[in-house]
Design a protein around this motif. Sequence first.
Motif, mmCIF file in Angstrom:
data_model
loop_
_atom_site.group_PDB
_atom_site.id
_atom_site.type_symbol
_atom_site.label_atom_id
_atom_site.label_comp_id
_atom_site.label_asym_id
_atom_site.label_seq_id
_atom_site.Cartn_x
_atom_site.Cartn_y
_atom_site.Cartn_z
ATOM 1 N N PRO A 82 64.671 -19.209 36.958
ATOM 2 C CA PRO A 82 64.658 -18.707 35.579
ATOM 3 C C PRO A 82 64.529 -19.825 34.551
ATOM 4 O O PRO A 82 63.862 -19.655 33.523
ATOM 5 C CB PRO A 82 66.003 -17.983 35.461
ATOM 6 C CG PRO A 82 66.378 -17.634 36.857
ATOM 7 C CD PRO A 82 65.846 -18.748 37.711
ATOM 8 N N THR A 83 65.183 -20.966 34.815
ATOM 9 C CA THR A 83 65.124 -22.067 33.851
ATOM 10 C C THR A 83 63.711 -22.600 33.696
ATOM 11 O O THR A 83 63.336 -23.107 32.637
ATOM 12 C CB THR A 83 66.050 -23.206 34.302
ATOM 13 O OG1 THR A 83 65.719 -23.578 35.656
ATOM 14 C CG2 THR A 83 67.504 -22.771 34.245
ATOM 15 N N CYS A 85 60.797 -20.660 34.331
ATOM 16 C CA CYS A 85 59.960 -19.617 33.721
ATOM 17 C C CYS A 85 60.265 -19.426 32.237
ATOM 18 O O CYS A 85 59.354 -19.215 31.430
ATOM 19 C CB CYS A 85 60.143 -18.294 34.458
ATOM 20 S SG CYS A 85 59.248 -18.188 36.019
ATOM 21 N N ASN A 86 61.537 -19.493 31.879
ATOM 22 C CA ASN A 86 61.919 -19.216 30.492
ATOM 23 C C ASN A 86 61.473 -20.315 29.534
ATOM 24 O O ASN A 86 61.448 -20.098 28.314
ATOM 25 C CB ASN A 86 63.427 -19.010 30.394
ATOM 26 C CG ASN A 86 63.869 -17.736 31.082
ATOM 27 O OD1 ASN A 86 63.087 -16.804 31.263
ATOM 28 N ND2 ASN A 86 65.129 -17.686 31.477
ATOM 29 N N THR A 87 61.159 -21.483 30.053
ATOM 30 C CA THR A 87 60.665 -22.570 29.196
ATOM 31 C C THR A 87 59.170 -22.806 29.371
ATOM 32 O O THR A 87 58.613 -23.736 28.790
ATOM 33 C CB THR A 87 61.411 -23.883 29.514
ATOM 34 O OG1 THR A 87 61.238 -24.197 30.913
ATOM 35 C CG2 THR A 87 62.892 -23.748 29.213
ATOM 36 N N LYS A 91 54.733 -18.098 29.500
ATOM 37 C CA LYS A 91 55.611 -17.047 30.016
ATOM 38 C C LYS A 91 55.214 -15.671 29.495
ATOM 39 O O LYS A 91 55.245 -14.684 30.246
ATOM 40 C CB LYS A 91 57.062 -17.335 29.641
ATOM 41 C CG LYS A 91 58.039 -16.242 30.108
ATOM 42 C CD LYS A 91 59.464 -16.565 29.692
ATOM 43 C CE LYS A 91 60.421 -15.497 30.223
ATOM 44 N NZ LYS A 91 60.185 -14.178 29.628
ATOM 45 N N ASP A 92 54.841 -15.571 28.231
ATOM 46 C CA ASP A 92 54.523 -14.273 27.632
ATOM 47 C C ASP A 92 53.344 -13.591 28.316
ATOM 48 O O ASP A 92 53.250 -12.355 28.312
ATOM 49 C CB ASP A 92 54.220 -14.441 26.146
ATOM 50 C CG ASP A 92 55.451 -14.853 25.347
ATOM 51 O OD1 ASP A 92 56.570 -14.647 25.866
ATOM 52 O OD2 ASP A 92 55.298 -15.386 24.241
ATOM 53 N N ASP A 98 63.515 -12.287 32.358
ATOM 54 C CA ASP A 98 64.242 -13.524 32.085
ATOM 55 C C ASP A 98 64.859 -14.098 33.357
ATOM 56 O O ASP A 98 65.579 -15.100 33.301
ATOM 57 C CB ASP A 98 65.349 -13.275 31.052
ATOM 58 C CG ASP A 98 64.777 -12.967 29.671
ATOM 59 O OD1 ASP A 98 63.664 -13.454 29.375
ATOM 60 O OD2 ASP A 98 65.427 -12.216 28.915
ATOM 61 N N SER A 99 64.603 -13.441 34.487
ATOM 62 C CA SER A 99 65.156 -13.903 35.764
ATOM 63 C C SER A 99 64.156 -14.703 36.583
ATOM 64 O O SER A 99 64.439 -15.080 37.713
ATOM 65 C CB SER A 99 65.632 -12.693 36.591
ATOM 66 O OG SER A 99 66.617 -11.973 35.890
#
Length: 212
Positions: A82-83, A85-87, A91-92, A98-99
């Motif tokens: 997740p760390t 993908c979320n950065t 990603k959009d 968010d996982s």
Amino acid sequence: MPFTGAWDAMTWFAIGYAAVLVATAYGIDALARRAAHSLERRRSGGFVYHESHDAWLCPEDQWLWPQSFDPENRVMRYQALPTVCNTCPVKDTCTVSDSGREMQRQVDPWPASESARFHRGIACTVGVLGAAWPLAEAAATEDHLVAWVLIGVAVLAVAATLPLFAHLRRTPADPTGVLLKSSDDNADERLLLARRQQTRRTVYRSDQPRRI
């Protein structure tokens, strides 16, 4: 000496019929397999599965490692951190979760899905039908030699189709070991793979120096 008498056109048509239907059976199976693989490539969205790592590599050079096994759908599930993908800057366009982005892989060989098994069933049916006309001609002819030849052709048609039947049964898989492997459980294995990558040349873009 050319064949005469009982070796008439219908006899040769029966032999040709068997050969054509067996070839058609394998053609149907090959086309269905190719269509399935093409659909899978489109669904992957640029993600590439590396069998040697048992992991997916995303277009941004990040790995998705195995997380769990879905026994109902018989697929392996892979997930990115997740760390990461979320950065990720894209990603959009990749995932709304968010996982971390998730990918799946069928664990059974072709044909695994219901659609694939349906097409394999059609191919098997066509192959077996290849024996119908030779057997009918064998029953109708009065020449014993021709009858045995036609029976042999029918047997060969069925035998040639048997490999298709042999793979219709789903290969059982033991998911126990996979279910017990979490991210932490795979840490040592990942570290070993990373060390191996450092000592050998690789074609993966993630191991190549980035241009500044």
